[in-house]
Design an enzyme around this catalytic site. Sequence first.
Site, PDB file in Angstrom:
ATOM      1  N   LYS A   4       0.849  -1.196   0.000  1.00 15.38           N
ATOM      2  CA  LYS A   4       0.000   0.000   0.000  1.00 15.38           C
ATOM      3  C   LYS A   4       0.885   1.246   0.000  1.00 15.38           C
ATOM      4  CE  LYS A   4      -4.019  -1.816   2.524  1.00 15.38           C
ATOM      5  NZ  LYS A   4      -5.007  -1.723   1.434  1.00 15.38           N
ATOM      6  N   ARG A  47     -10.280 -11.559   1.692  1.00 20.01           N
ATOM      7  CA  ARG A  47     -11.163 -12.583   1.122  1.00 20.01           C
ATOM      8  C   ARG A  47     -10.517 -13.964   1.171  1.00 20.01           C
ATOM      9  NH1 ARG A  47     -11.555  -9.288  -4.388  1.00 20.01           N
ATOM     10  NH2 ARG A  47     -11.316  -7.647  -2.845  1.00 20.01           N
TER      11      ARG A  47
HETATM   12  N1  BES Z   1      -8.183  -3.823   4.087  1.00 25.47           N
HETATM   13  C1  BES Z   1      -8.316  -3.409   2.734  1.00 25.47           C
HETATM   14  C2  BES Z   1      -9.590  -2.627   2.461  1.00 25.47           C
HETATM   15  C3  BES Z   1      -9.744  -1.291   3.152  1.00 25.47           C
HETATM   16  C4  BES Z   1      -9.463  -0.118   2.470  1.00 25.47           C
HETATM   17  C5  BES Z   1     -10.230  -1.206   4.443  1.00 25.47           C
HETATM   18  C6  BES Z   1      -9.631   1.102   3.094  1.00 25.47           C
HETATM   19  C7  BES Z   1     -10.401   0.017   5.067  1.00 25.47           C
HETATM   20  C8  BES Z   1     -10.101   1.177   4.382  1.00 25.47           C
HETATM   21  C9  BES Z   1      -8.316  -4.615   1.824  1.00 25.47           C
HETATM   22  O1  BES Z   1      -7.549  -5.695   2.243  1.00 25.47           O
HETATM   23  C10 BES Z   1      -7.752  -4.180   0.521  1.00 25.47           C
HETATM   24  O2  BES Z   1      -6.611  -3.818   0.496  1.00 25.47           O
HETATM   25  N2  BES Z   1      -8.554  -4.232  -0.527  1.00 25.47           N
HETATM   26  C11 BES Z   1      -8.125  -3.843  -1.824  1.00 25.47           C
HETATM   27  C12 BES Z   1      -8.660  -4.864  -2.808  1.00 25.47           C
HETATM   28  C13 BES Z   1      -8.109  -4.726  -4.194  1.00 25.47           C
HETATM   29  C14 BES Z   1      -6.640  -5.064  -4.223  1.00 25.47           C
HETATM   30  C15 BES Z   1      -8.883  -5.645  -5.091  1.00 25.47           C
HETATM   31  C16 BES Z   1      -8.665  -2.451  -2.111  1.00 25.47           C
HETATM   32  O3  BES Z   1      -9.776  -2.139  -1.695  1.00 25.47           O
HETATM   33  O4  BES Z   1      -7.951  -1.678  -2.739  1.00 25.47           O
HETATM   34 MN    MN Z   2      -5.533  -5.471   1.664  1.00 26.19          MN
END
Ligand code: BES
Ligand code: MN
Length: 483
Positions: free
Chosen positions: A261, A335
Amino acid sequence: MISFLPRASFEKPAALVLLTSGQAAAADFSSWPRDVAAVVSALLASKKFDGSKGEIFPLLAGKSLVVLLGLGKDEELTLPALRVLVRRALLSSFFKKMADIELIPHRDCGDVVNALIDAHVIGGYAWKKYITRKKDDTTVEHRHLHIVAQRQREYAQAVAVAQAVNFARDLVNENADVTTAEYLEKAVRALVRGKKLITLDVLGRKELVAGKFGLILAVNKGSSKEPRLVVARYNGGRKGEPYVALVGKGLTFDSGGLNLKPSGSMETMRSDMSGAAAVIGTLRAALELGIKKNIIFAFGAAENAIDADAYKPGDVIVGYSGKSVEVGNTDAEGRLVLADIMAYVIAKHKPARLVDIATLTGACVVGLGYDYAGLMSNNDVLAEALLASAAATDDRAWRLPLYPELKDMIKSKIADIKNISNQKGSAGSMTGAEFLHQFVGETPWAHLDIAGTAFVDGDNRMYFGHGATGYGVRLLTDFIGKN
Ligand code: BES
Ligand code: MN
Ligand code: ZN
């Protein structure tokens, strides 16, 4: 129209009186002490206070401070608005040094009392553990709020649920390196100690390897800490009555993995175990309320970290269900963890219904914002029941669709399924849910995406300060009690 106000003693040093504009125009103070009634009716007669929404007016009546809070028109007042207004009044400077406050509601009924307790207990919460400057000794936690209300049973229950919400918030707000998977296991052990109602199964790395939980193990591979799968079976119902299963995402920290991230997206990722915290908080509430149902409280806890061993984009991995998964992105880790746990809980305990709760997608924040969770389900009856509990508790949720075409979007050329969509930037919350859907078979299932609602980063939102909101504890507690 004459409104009769609940009988209050005004024996505490401070009182907060809630008045709608209708009551301000025509209220009967005959049940109040004469000196207080005289001062308040003089003010109302002067029209300096008319009960307009949000109006706050302090008075001295005898030895006590009496603060009036205007609620606006009775017919326009909603319970969520009541929570916000009362929280603001309780946090106002008038009550700063006040440790004992009597609260006189505009109506003595169960849902009003419940909202007032939320305003006080949930609205008064702040995470201050690491602040060293001298604490004000009249911080909200040390205050006694005496709500003038008849329904003592509902009163005690609402307090227990609100405290369970704050318990979940503490778990989320604490540093990620403190609230590890092992820590969450211990938190559950502490809650269920001595409770014969509960059977606890905990799987550590060894058991997860033996049980072929390849997805949660892959996610945790780059971490120095052990993952955990925790399943608490709560047998409050009749023997043989089927279980409702609650399953939480417990990413103790989500760095994104090798698909790291960027700065700005990682700082709040200790909140990525908010789904697990909601399940643990609900377990606490269920124990305190003595809910007479059979319920499975489960979560998978892991850390999405990186080292030379971290799982890699492009990997194909196989988990508990036997389905192979292409890792399109290591940041779509929640997931994976949930798929392993849900497949396990379904195979082992055959729950009649399963609800998962997870900070799953940033797309949910884009689509629904911070005040509504996304709800996706393969079962309309279950979805309606959850929406009803969401409305009753103000843990708000909005349903998003699931439909057959979503499955095409998570097709892989090298595995049975892929953990991200082939159509980047569209339907992110629903493709995430569809991935989970592929692991629940025919079980009636619902998914709550709480990526937006679990955490407040910055200013107050609704009646929450900065940090974790404990979203889901009130909703799920209401749901398991009623269904
Ligand atoms: N934990 C994150 C989602 C999230 C984002 C929670 C902002 C709280 C605030 C999750 O694991 C994630 O990183 N999801 C990705 C999925 C994508 C790679 C398909 C996302 O939402 O960018
Ligand atoms: Mn994630
Ligand atoms: Zn995550």
